[in-house]
Scaffold this motif. Structure first.
Motif: not given
Length: 635
Positions: A515-517, A572-574, A590-593
């Motif tokens: 998501a761009g991060y 946002a939260d990374v 496991r990465i959430f944005v």
């Protein structure tokens, strides 16, 4: 010694609580003002004994040598089955005593019956604590030490979520006691509402804070990237909040127009019954949940108490049904009263949906095959009801009282409608195609527009707004709470509709973009701490370093725990979870944005601020207004 002292004080509290209940009911029946005072003082004495028992339990915990921080040792008070019940009844005793101090102004009978009902509730809890689940039971053999606090509870959330939500549960008993007392005394006017409104708001605010804190705790501890899973214990904490939300709004109609008496009694009673039902679910273990206590002997006691409360409340409502009507003509459907009726129906509909999803495993299990509903059930069944509630929040405050909306109200609705249309167009241009998002976010924008429209209208111009906010702080506080709810819903909607997730395995130095991060894996490390080992994977995000970890507790049989790393901004939260490291040094993540998650916590804080600011220093004026309308209040 401490065990005997604590058990003795609980027994003394039970004796005084039972004495208070019996004497208060008798004093109310005979209208003996002196005995009302004696019964009330017996309640205060029982509360004092409960506080002493709580202090003894806390001292017993803190005087031992445990290997966890002192604050978490103190949290052991409410962390277990027995201690949490003691904490509950202690909060109820303290807040109930405060509510009874000024109750004499309500008249002899109502004050006496309120003390009797509240003392009966306290006595039930004390019976359970004395006979079934005493926190002061002594072990036949004293172990040198325990296994320690569950690792997942070794967190700051343990210090703020359980005590707040338990205090909220306890507080619901106060409006119930006064509502039941009003029915017993044949007083269906709004005097009991004016007296207990702050306690209803306190219960609602504590429950709001408890729910939001629970969401925050689950979000940053459990490692699944979410904050609400429609777990049965989450549900039973949510349902009393829904019922009390309906009551807090419809009580305004009774105070202003004399309508909705039956609604208000029913909603307060329903909220308390849902609290007892929730306590049965949590304490009995009959419904599978990660939050429930183990199956114990407490469950049948609360089930029996729930049955008694249902029968008692039903008889009271049936006996006073003839006096609960307002005698006025039915309100127009398109009016503020009509909006409140529809709001109550929608909120009760949500309660029914959540209740069915919660009890279905229990009911289906009794019929032979246990069934459990998932998140999709709640989204499909309750989602449309929540959207309609947002629509009412946007339109309802702009409708007139009594009569159908006229041209002026239609013109007022153009502002929220126009803002909603602008947001809808902007979302469509931005490429949003999710129907729920295209409905929810414009409605949230309409709610915000309505709040600011009301600020301008009530202030009769922005120049007079500061002074009007002080004089009419109750209404302005309510709209601030609405704004907070709009912020919270925006955070929920954005994080739900646009969360992005990716599972990756990276060697040291490799990057991944979500998501761009862009995150860079810097390597892993093993750290030996006092009672556990941590496997840490370092991730670079711009100039900051995120260190998700896996903790292993050898002393607890190798139990492992995820330590989440979160980078939070207003947008946002990374959210990074380490799932493992192989022998070559590569790590799996496991990465959430999640967009706007922080808006959820900010919205909850705004709601509480609105409630507090809107209800400071107005009790005397409210009671005086009620006295002018209800001459019988002097009796």
């Amino acid at each position: 010694m401490l065990g005997y002292l604590g058990a003795g004080t609980l027994l003394a509290a039970l004796v005084m609580g039972g004495f208070s209940a019996v004497l208060s009911f008798w004093a109310g029946w005979t209208q003996n003002a002196v005995m009302v005072q004696v019964g009330r003082r017996a309640f205060y004495t029982a509360t004092a004994m409960i506080v002493v028992a709580g202090a003894v339990l806390e001292w017993a915990l803190l005087s031992h040598d445990f290997s966890v921080p002192t604050a978490l040792v103190a949290a052991g008070f409410y962390g277990g089955q027995e201690g949490s019940l003691l904490y509950w009844v202690m909060v109820l005793g303290i807040l109930g005593s405060v509510s009874l101090v000024a109750s004499a102004s309500l008249g002899v009978r109502l004050a006496a019956y309120a003390a009797g009902v509240m003392a009966a509730i306290v006595s039930f809890f004390l019976v359970v604590l004395v006979l079934v689940a005493s926190p002061f039971d002594l072990l036949s053999v004293t172990p040198p030490d325990g296994l320690g606090l569950n690792p997942i509870l070794r967190d700051g959330g343990m210090l703020i979520h359980p005590p707040v939500v338990l205090a909220g549960f306890a507080s619901f008993a106060i409006p119930f006691s006064f509502a039941a007392a009003a029915l017993l005394a044949g007083r269906t006017d709004e005097a009991w509402i004016a007296h207990t409104r702050r306690f209803a708001l306190m219960a609602w605010s504590l429950q709001t804070a408890g729910l939001v804190l629970g969401m925050w705790w689950a979000y940053h501890v459990l490692g699944w990237g979410g904050y609400w899973g429609w777990d049965p214990v989450e549900n039973v904490a949510f349902m009393p909040w829904l019922a009390t939300t309906a009551y807090l709004h419809s009580s305004q109609v009774q105070e202003k127009r004399g309508r909705f008496r039956a609604w208000n009694f029913g909603l307060v009673i329903l909220a308390f019954l849902l609290v007892i039902f929730g306590t049965f679910i949590v304490r009995s273990g009959v419904v599978p949940s990660v939050h429930t206590f183990a199956i114990s002997e407490i469950g049948p006691w609360f089930l029996a108490f729930l049955f008694i409360c249902i029968v008692f409340s039903t008889i009271l409502l049936a006996a006073r049904s003839q006096s609960l009507g307002s005698g006025a003509e039915p309100a127009a459907l398109v009016s503020r009263e009509g909006a409140f009726v529809l709001q109550n129906l929608l909120l009760i509909g949500v309660v029914a949906v959540v209740l069915w999803g919660t009890v279905l495993p229990l009911v289906s299990g009794m019929l032979g095959q246990q069934r459990v509903v998932g998140v999709s059930y709640y989204e499909r069944a309750a989602g449309p009801l929540f959207l309609l509630l947002l629509l009412l929040m946007a339109a309802g405050p702009l409708l007139p009282w009594r009569r159908a909306a006229g041209r002026a109200s239609v013109r007022a609705l153009t502002w929220p409608a126009g803002v909603a249309a602008i947001v809808l167009i902007a979302l469509a241009v931005a490429g949003v195609r999710s129907i729920p998002a295209l409905v929810a976010l414009p409605l949230v924008a309409a709610v915000v527009a309505t709040c600011f429209t009301q600020y301008a209208r009530l202030g009769r111009g922005w120049s007079r707004l500061p002074g009007m906010m002080i004089r009419r702080r109750r209404r302005y506080g309510a709209y601030l709470a609405h704004l907070g709810l709009a912020v919270l819903v925006t955070g929920i909607a954005a994080s739900h509709f646009w969360q992005q997730e990716k599972d990756v395995t990276l060697a040291p130095g490799q990057q991944v973009t979500v998501a761009g991060y862009t995150l860079t894996y810097a390597g892993s490390d093993v750290r030996q701490l006092a009672d556990h080992t941590e496997l840490v994977g370092s991730m670079k995000l711009g100039t900051s370093t995120l260190e998700p970890a896996r903790a292993t507790y050898a002393g607890l049989g190798g139990q492992s725990l995820t330590h989440v790393a979160i980078s939070t901004t207003p947008l946002a939260d990374v959210y990074v979870v380490l799932t493992g490291v192989d022998e070559a040094g590569s790590a799996s993540f496991r990465i959430f944005v999640s967009p706007l998650v922080i808006w959820i916590w900010a919205g909850g804080a705004i709601i509480i601020v609105g409630v507090v600011l809107g209800n400071v220093g107005e009790r005397a004026a409210e009671l005086e207004a009620v006295r002018r309308r209800v001459p019988a209040l002097a009796r």
